[in-house]
Scaffold this motif. Structure first.
Motif, mmCIF file in Angstrom:
data_model
loop_
_atom_site.group_PDB
_atom_site.id
_atom_site.type_symbol
_atom_site.label_atom_id
_atom_site.label_comp_id
_atom_site.label_asym_id
_atom_site.label_seq_id
_atom_site.Cartn_x
_atom_site.Cartn_y
_atom_site.Cartn_z
ATOM 1 N N UNK A 177 1.805 -12.913 24.122
ATOM 2 C CA UNK A 177 2.613 -12.902 22.906
ATOM 3 C C UNK A 177 1.705 -13.066 21.685
ATOM 4 N N UNK A 178 2.246 -12.729 20.526
ATOM 5 C CA UNK A 178 1.472 -12.844 19.292
ATOM 6 C C UNK A 178 1.134 -14.307 19.033
ATOM 7 N N UNK A 179 -0.045 -14.555 18.515
ATOM 8 C CA UNK A 179 -0.455 -15.932 18.240
ATOM 9 C C UNK A 179 -0.028 -16.382 16.845
ATOM 10 N N UNK A 180 0.469 -15.422 16.061
ATOM 11 C CA UNK A 180 0.954 -15.763 14.723
ATOM 12 C C UNK A 180 1.996 -14.748 14.293
ATOM 13 N N UNK A 181 2.735 -15.025 13.205
ATOM 14 C CA UNK A 181 3.780 -14.096 12.764
ATOM 15 C C UNK A 181 3.224 -12.705 12.476
ATOM 16 N N UNK A 182 4.028 -11.699 12.768
ATOM 17 C CA UNK A 182 3.594 -10.313 12.618
ATOM 18 C C UNK A 182 3.190 -9.971 11.192
ATOM 19 N N UNK A 183 3.795 -10.665 10.231
ATOM 20 C CA UNK A 183 3.456 -10.337 8.842
ATOM 21 C C UNK A 183 2.148 -10.994 8.386
ATOM 22 N N UNK A 184 1.489 -11.668 9.303
ATOM 23 C CA UNK A 184 0.173 -12.230 8.985
ATOM 24 C C UNK A 184 -0.951 -11.459 9.672
ATOM 25 N N UNK A 185 -0.567 -10.436 10.416
ATOM 26 C CA UNK A 185 -1.577 -9.626 11.107
ATOM 27 C C UNK A 185 -1.811 -8.343 10.313
ATOM 28 N N UNK A 186 -2.964 -8.261 9.682
ATOM 29 C CA UNK A 186 -3.295 -7.111 8.837
ATOM 30 C C UNK A 186 -3.795 -5.958 9.705
ATOM 31 N N UNK A 187 -3.181 -4.796 9.509
ATOM 32 C CA UNK A 187 -3.519 -3.627 10.319
ATOM 33 C C UNK A 187 -5.000 -3.269 10.208
ATOM 34 N N UNK A 188 -5.539 -3.321 9.014
ATOM 35 C CA UNK A 188 -6.956 -2.999 8.817
ATOM 36 C C UNK A 188 -7.869 -3.882 9.648
ATOM 37 N N UNK A 189 -7.547 -5.153 9.730
ATOM 38 C CA UNK A 189 -8.354 -6.077 10.539
ATOM 39 C C UNK A 189 -8.339 -5.666 12.001
ATOM 40 N N UNK A 190 -7.151 -5.381 12.508
ATOM 41 C CA UNK A 190 -7.015 -4.985 13.909
ATOM 42 C C UNK A 190 -7.829 -3.731 14.189
ATOM 43 N N UNK A 191 -7.674 -2.736 13.346
ATOM 44 C CA UNK A 191 -8.378 -1.471 13.565
ATOM 45 C C UNK A 191 -9.892 -1.644 13.462
#
Lengths: 143, 143
Positions: free
Chosen positions: B66-80
């Motif tokens: 599961x996500x370790x934090x709220x989805x609105x705190x996960x920046x797409x650019x960081x992931x990519x």
DNA sequence: TATCAACATACTGTTATAATAGGGAAACGG
DNA sequence: CCGTTTCCCTATTATAACAGTATGTTGATA
């Protein structure tokens, strides 16, 4: 990596031609030396530019290559797109590619389209003439 | 191609988790089936997300991710960026790369920096939460 | 303690990149 | 017309990344 040496070297060749041409033909050997790129490898790149009619070649003594039109009519995005085949950031957006069967339900498709459009706009906003300027005029991307 | 399946699948996994999690762990098998991606291949991708602490895993019955934090705190650019290693459009701009010896005289460097910045701005302007919305709110890139 | 699911490591086929090698054909100069 | 010059054309190759597949181990839960 979005842009390989094909696109990068092609740009450098075009800029070199724009800066050194007095409407004369320039030997590939000279460009290769100035740009420090293998002459043989450059041949394969310039070949594409000839096919696309960005550049014209002339054989024999006094021969070489030159731009087929003014540098300010050569759009950087166009050069990069055909040298790389595509500038699409993801496979599903490639011109030739079959449309993804999951497209209708895809959460990310709109995001990728936006990225594609962003890249297109940026690369299409420069011509080879813009890149020959050393004062970096035209680089207004910093708001 | 700027983004490979690593980055694409990672985003889809995170979106799937954001949409299906009621703070419970989700089996990778379920995600793989919904997303129609090989479960084994997904494992290698989710592993990176765990290392980066975007996602937490729990073993055994009732386990999953599961996500370790709220989805609105996960920046797409960081992931990519970390899934792909880098989002730099050209090799000379990669974080780890040695600076090009021709940088001082390079006509194209400023152009590439601008492209890099453009891509960064776009990808950093979205969170995983933005992508879960089906109405495409937040896509204001069309002026 | 049996089961379930994450975790770990190793291997494989395919494709693109970034060249290199070697020769052939046309244009010009003398 | 002849030889040098320069573009033009066709392989071949080493390396690396991509996109998976296969097999097994560890740890939590019921």
């Amino acid at each position: 990596m979005l842009i390989s040496t094909k696109g990068r070297y092609a740009l450098r060749v075009l800029i070199d031609m724009a800066e050194h041409s007095g409407n004369e033909y320039i030997k590939l050997k000279d460009i290769a030396e100035r740009q420090e790129i293998s002459e043989k490898y450059l041949e394969s790149i310039v070949k594409q530019l000839v096919i696309r009619n960005i550049v014209v070649g002339l054989r024999g003594k006094g021969g070489g290559y030159k731009l087929s039109k003014p540098a300010d009519e050569i759009v950087v995005g166009d050069v990069l797109r055909f040298m790389e085949g595509s500038l699409a950031p993801v496979a599903c957006l490639e011109e030739s590619g079959a449309t993804c069967p999951r497209a209708a339900e895809c959460r990310t498709l709109t995001f990728w389209r936006g990225l594609d459009e962003t890249i297109r706009r940026y690369t299409d906003s420069f011509t080879v003439a813009d890149l020959t300027r050393t004062d970096n005029a035209g680089f207004d991307y910093i708001i």
